[in-house]
Write a protein that holds these residues in place. Structure first.
Motif, PDB file in Angstrom:
ATOM      1  N   PRO A  25       6.776  31.345  79.707  1.00 17.66           N
ATOM      2  CA  PRO A  25       7.197  30.197  80.513  1.00 17.66           C
ATOM      3  C   PRO A  25       7.050  30.535  82.003  1.00 17.66           C
ATOM      4  O   PRO A  25       7.520  31.578  82.460  1.00 17.66           O
ATOM      5  CB  PRO A  25       8.659  29.994  80.148  1.00 17.66           C
ATOM      6  N   LEU A  26       6.401  29.644  82.728  1.00 23.93           N
ATOM      7  CA  LEU A  26       6.172  29.861  84.164  1.00 23.93           C
ATOM      8  C   LEU A  26       6.648  28.660  84.960  1.00 23.93           C
ATOM      9  O   LEU A  26       6.447  27.514  84.567  1.00 23.93           O
ATOM     10  CB  LEU A  26       4.682  30.088  84.447  1.00 23.93           C
ATOM     11  N   ARG A  27       7.275  28.969  86.088  1.00 20.66           N
ATOM     12  CA  ARG A  27       7.601  27.959  87.092  1.00 20.66           C
ATOM     13  C   ARG A  27       6.810  28.334  88.337  1.00 20.66           C
ATOM     14  O   ARG A  27       6.842  29.485  88.768  1.00 20.66           O
ATOM     15  CB  ARG A  27       9.101  27.959  87.396  1.00 20.66           C
ATOM     16  N   GLN A  28       6.092  27.373  88.882  1.00 12.14           N
ATOM     17  CA  GLN A  28       5.291  27.630  90.073  1.00 12.14           C
ATOM     18  C   GLN A  28       5.715  26.685  91.181  1.00 12.14           C
ATOM     19  O   GLN A  28       5.834  25.479  90.968  1.00 12.14           O
ATOM     20  CB  GLN A  28       3.796  27.427  89.778  1.00 12.14           C
ATOM     21  N   GLY A  29       5.944  27.247  92.356  1.00  9.38           N
ATOM     22  CA  GLY A  29       6.263  26.462  93.531  1.00  9.38           C
ATOM     23  C   GLY A  29       5.231  26.741  94.605  1.00  9.38           C
ATOM     24  O   GLY A  29       4.815  27.891  94.784  1.00  9.38           O
ATOM     25  N   GLY A  46       9.900  32.773  83.333  1.00  8.67           N
ATOM     26  CA  GLY A  46      11.192  32.476  82.703  1.00  8.67           C
ATOM     27  C   GLY A  46      11.506  31.008  82.903  1.00  8.67           C
ATOM     28  O   GLY A  46      11.288  30.458  83.975  1.00  8.67           O
ATOM     29  N   GLU A  47      12.034  30.373  81.858  1.00 17.95           N
ATOM     30  CA  GLU A  47      12.240  28.927  81.875  1.00 17.95           C
ATOM     31  C   GLU A  47      13.400  28.466  82.732  1.00 17.95           C
ATOM     32  O   GLU A  47      13.300  27.494  83.462  1.00 17.95           O
ATOM     33  CB  GLU A  47      12.487  28.423  80.448  1.00 17.95           C
ATOM     34  N   LEU A  51      17.277  32.994  85.168  1.00 18.53           N
ATOM     35  CA  LEU A  51      16.939  33.827  84.016  1.00 18.53           C
ATOM     36  C   LEU A  51      15.513  34.377  84.073  1.00 18.53           C
ATOM     37  O   LEU A  51      15.017  34.890  83.069  1.00 18.53           O
ATOM     38  CB  LEU A  51      17.128  33.049  82.716  1.00 18.53           C
ATOM     39  N   ALA A  52      14.869  34.285  85.210  1.00 20.26           N
ATOM     40  CA  ALA A  52      13.513  34.824  85.337  1.00 20.26           C
ATOM     41  C   ALA A  52      13.544  36.341  85.220  1.00 20.26           C
ATOM     42  O   ALA A  52      14.516  36.986  85.606  1.00 20.26           O
ATOM     43  CB  ALA A  52      12.896  34.405  86.668  1.00 20.26           C
ATOM     44  N   ASP A  53      12.479  36.903  84.679  1.00 20.25           N
ATOM     45  CA  ASP A  53      12.389  38.362  84.604  1.00 20.25           C
ATOM     46  C   ASP A  53      11.369  38.929  85.594  1.00 20.25           C
ATOM     47  O   ASP A  53      11.281  40.133  85.762  1.00 20.25           O
ATOM     48  CB  ASP A  53      12.079  38.834  83.185  1.00 20.25           C
ATOM     49  N   ARG A  54      10.636  38.042  86.267  1.00 18.58           N
ATOM     50  CA  ARG A  54       9.686  38.498  87.284  1.00 18.58           C
ATOM     51  C   ARG A  54       9.439  37.361  88.265  1.00 18.58           C
ATOM     52  O   ARG A  54       9.407  36.189  87.879  1.00 18.58           O
ATOM     53  CB  ARG A  54       8.360  38.914  86.645  1.00 18.58           C
ATOM     54  N   ALA A  55       9.248  37.717  89.527  1.00 17.35           N
ATOM     55  CA  ALA A  55       8.896  36.749  90.573  1.00 17.35           C
ATOM     56  C   ALA A  55       7.820  37.375  91.446  1.00 17.35           C
ATOM     57  O   ALA A  55       7.861  38.581  91.717  1.00 17.35           O
ATOM     58  CB  ALA A  55      10.121  36.389  91.411  1.00 17.35           C
ATOM     59  N   GLU A  78      15.812  37.355  92.736  1.00 17.14           N
ATOM     60  CA  GLU A  78      16.777  36.531  93.479  1.00 17.14           C
ATOM     61  C   GLU A  78      16.080  35.794  94.626  1.00 17.14           C
ATOM     62  O   GLU A  78      16.387  34.633  94.906  1.00 17.14           O
ATOM     63  CB  GLU A  78      17.924  37.388  94.019  1.00 17.14           C
ATOM     64  N   ASP A  79      15.165  36.473  95.319  1.00 18.48           N
ATOM     65  CA  ASP A  79      14.409  35.821  96.388  1.00 18.48           C
ATOM     66  C   ASP A  79      13.521  34.717  95.809  1.00 18.48           C
ATOM     67  O   ASP A  79      13.380  33.641  96.392  1.00 18.48           O
ATOM     68  CB  ASP A  79      13.547  36.831  97.148  1.00 18.48           C
ATOM     69  N   GLY A  80      12.912  35.007  94.659  1.00 17.74           N
ATOM     70  CA  GLY A  80      12.070  34.000  94.009  1.00 17.74           C
ATOM     71  C   GLY A  80      12.852  32.751  93.655  1.00 17.74           C
ATOM     72  O   GLY A  80      12.378  31.626  93.864  1.00 17.74           O
ATOM     73  N   GLU A  81      14.062  32.930  93.115  1.00 15.74           N
ATOM     74  CA  GLU A  81      14.891  31.768  92.766  1.00 15.74           C
ATOM     75  C   GLU A  81      15.258  30.970  94.013  1.00 15.74           C
ATOM     76  O   GLU A  81      15.261  29.733  93.993  1.00 15.74           O
ATOM     77  CB  GLU A  81      16.149  32.208  92.011  1.00 15.74           C
ATOM     78  N   ALA A  82      15.549  31.650  95.110  1.00 13.14           N
ATOM     79  CA  ALA A  82      15.871  30.952  96.368  1.00 13.14           C
ATOM     80  C   ALA A  82      14.649  30.200  96.884  1.00 13.14           C
ATOM     81  O   ALA A  82      14.759  29.048  97.326  1.00 13.14           O
ATOM     82  CB  ALA A  82      16.375  31.951  97.406  1.00 13.14           C
ATOM     83  N   LEU A  83      13.480  30.826  96.834  1.00  8.24           N
ATOM     84  CA  LEU A  83      12.247  30.155  97.282  1.00  8.24           C
ATOM     85  C   LEU A  83      11.901  28.966  96.391  1.00  8.24           C
ATOM     86  O   LEU A  83      11.379  27.958  96.865  1.00  8.24           O
ATOM     87  CB  LEU A  83      11.086  31.143  97.330  1.00  8.24           C
TER      88      LEU A  83
END
Length: 171
Positions: A25-29, A46-47, A51-55, A78-83
């Motif tokens: 599962p990938l989320r792309q911004g 990560g969906e 809960l992502a395992d890599r950014a 954590e930075d990836g989730e904020a971005l």
């Protein structure tokens, strides 16, 4: 300098599934982009948020033909989730790596506003490497900017004009 050389195809049949590895599962911004084709992409594997395992960040720039310069940098999750929260354009998809000869093949199954789109990509070591296109691939879309992930994040399939969808047999 990293160079990405890939060809892309619409997927028209399910035959790829027998070759597929585990779903990713990938989320792309998309954080920045230009008319000249430069993009800054955030990718989270990560969906669910948190809960992502890599950014990682990817910077892309045009090169000759269907090649692109590509630079990837891991960043703290954590930075990836904020971005992700700051990204003006986003998309979600599930990627499957394939055990398929003739290059590094993946299939992306898009979600939300880009569903039911399914695309195949093959990364090649050089632009002139011949490939055998699998029978489950349909029309080649390499070089048509409407199909780039950045474009699909900005203008998802659900918002495409009817004539675009018809021209690709998507209705």
């Amino acid at each position: 300098m990293a160079l990405e050389i890939e060809r892309r195809f619409l997927v028209t049949a399910e035959g790829w599934r027998t070759l597929a590895g585990p779903p990713q599962p990938l989320r792309q911004g998309y954080l920045a982009g230009s008319r000249e084709g430069f993009t800054v992409r955030l990718r989270l594997r990560g969906e669910q948020p948190g809960l992502a395992d890599r950014a990682w960040l990817t910077l892309k720039a045009p090169a000759a033909g269907f090649a692109r310069h590509e630079f990837e940098y891991d960043i703290p999750v954590e930075d990836g989730e904020a971005l992700w929260q700051l990204a003006p354009q986003r998309l979600t998809k599930t990627r499957f790596s394939l055990d398929c000869p003739g290059g590094d093949w993946v299939v992306d199954v898009f979600e939300a506003d880009n569903a039911p789109l399914v695309l195949a990509e093959v990364e090649l070591p050089a632009a002139d490497v011949p490939i055998r296109v699998p029978e489950w691939c349909g029309r080649e879309i390499t070089g048509d900017d409407r199909w780039s992930n950045a474009a699909l994040a900005h203008c998802p399939l659900s918002r495409w004009p009817r004539e675009w969808k018809e021209s690709f047999d998507l209705l």
